[in-house]
Write an enzyme that holds these catalytic residues in place. Structure first.
Site, short mmCIF file in Angstrom:
data_model
loop_
_atom_site.label_atom_id
_atom_site.label_comp_id
_atom_site.label_asym_id
_atom_site.label_seq_id
_atom_site.Cartn_x
_atom_site.Cartn_y
_atom_site.Cartn_z
N ASP A 190 -5.63 3.58 -0.56
CA ASP A 190 -6.14 2.87 -1.72
C ASP A 190 -6.84 3.90 -2.63
O ASP A 190 -6.19 4.64 -3.36
CB ASP A 190 -7.06 1.76 -1.17
N ARG A 214 -4.33 -10.38 10.71
CA ARG A 214 -3.62 -9.11 10.88
C ARG A 214 -2.25 -9.31 11.54
O ARG A 214 -1.40 -8.44 11.46
CB ARG A 214 -4.42 -8.16 11.78
#
Ligand code: IMP
Ligand code: MG
Length: 186
Positions: free
Chosen positions: A106, A168
């Site tokens: 990111d 997840r």
């Protein structure tokens, strides 16, 4: 607990697309490291599903190890720029071909810190394989040797990536409709 369907905005990468691309990455990595032994380092916890699927497509002899870092404060979704090693490797990496396996790059701070940290231990080589790359969000340049998908600047979840530590296990990557999402109060 909310069912993810309540706040799922869009599946941006389907299970089929993920599995197809991961097989391609595994084949590419196997070609590049032909004749070598590869040491895969997974950054917990987001990278575990990716590692488990990727390694099944790697045909050169390989070993795995895990490390954990924390870059986000509780609940926050912005990288602080400061990364702390919370779990160190079990094995020495000196003189080994190391491939870092990450879920997403990111801002780049996490992977940049991990690279600095690992370089001090003198691996024979050190490369980065990330499933997702939020290229637009990069704040610090980082070398990415293998990338699954470049994705837009949207918060994503599933396939290892969490929303407040949940979801997840989903086999796809989805975006969140934040107006419909309620953080858990556990
Ligand atoms: P960076 O240090 O800003 O590159 O952040 C990388 C870490 O932030 C990743 O390993 C993820 O744990 C987390 N992260 C960044 N974007 C997302 C996202 O969209 N969903 C879930 N986790 C994310
Ligand atoms: Mg992570």
């Amino acid at each position: 607990m909310q069912n993810y369907k309540e706040f799922l905005e869009e599946i941006i990468i389907s299970e089929n697309q993920l599995q197809k691309r991961i097989a391609e990455l595994g084949a590419e990595i196997s070609r590049d490291y032909k004749g070598e032994t590869l040491h895969l380092i997974c950054i917990l916890r987001g990278g575990v599903l990716f590692l488990a699927d990727l390694m099944r497509h790697i045909t050169v002899p390989n070993s795995i190890d895990f490390m954990a870092v924390s870059s986000y404060g509780a609940g926050a979704r912005q990288s602080s720029g400061k990364v702390r090693i919370t779990l160190d490797l079990q094995e020495d990496i000196r003189n080994r071909h190391v491939l870092l396996v990450e879920d997403i790059v990111d801002s780049g701070y996490t992977i940049a810190s991990v690279i600095d940290f690992l370089e001090t231990r003198h691996p024979k080589s050190l490369k980065v394989c990330t499933l997702l790359n939020k290229q637009e969000r990069r704040e610090i340049p980082v070398p990415i040797d293998y990338c699954g998908f470049v994705i837009p600047d949207k918060f994503v979840f599933g396939y290892g990536l969490d929303l407040d530590e949940l979801y997840r296990n989903l086999p796809f990557i989805g975006t969140v409709n934040t107006s419909r999402y309620t953080p858990p109060d556990h």
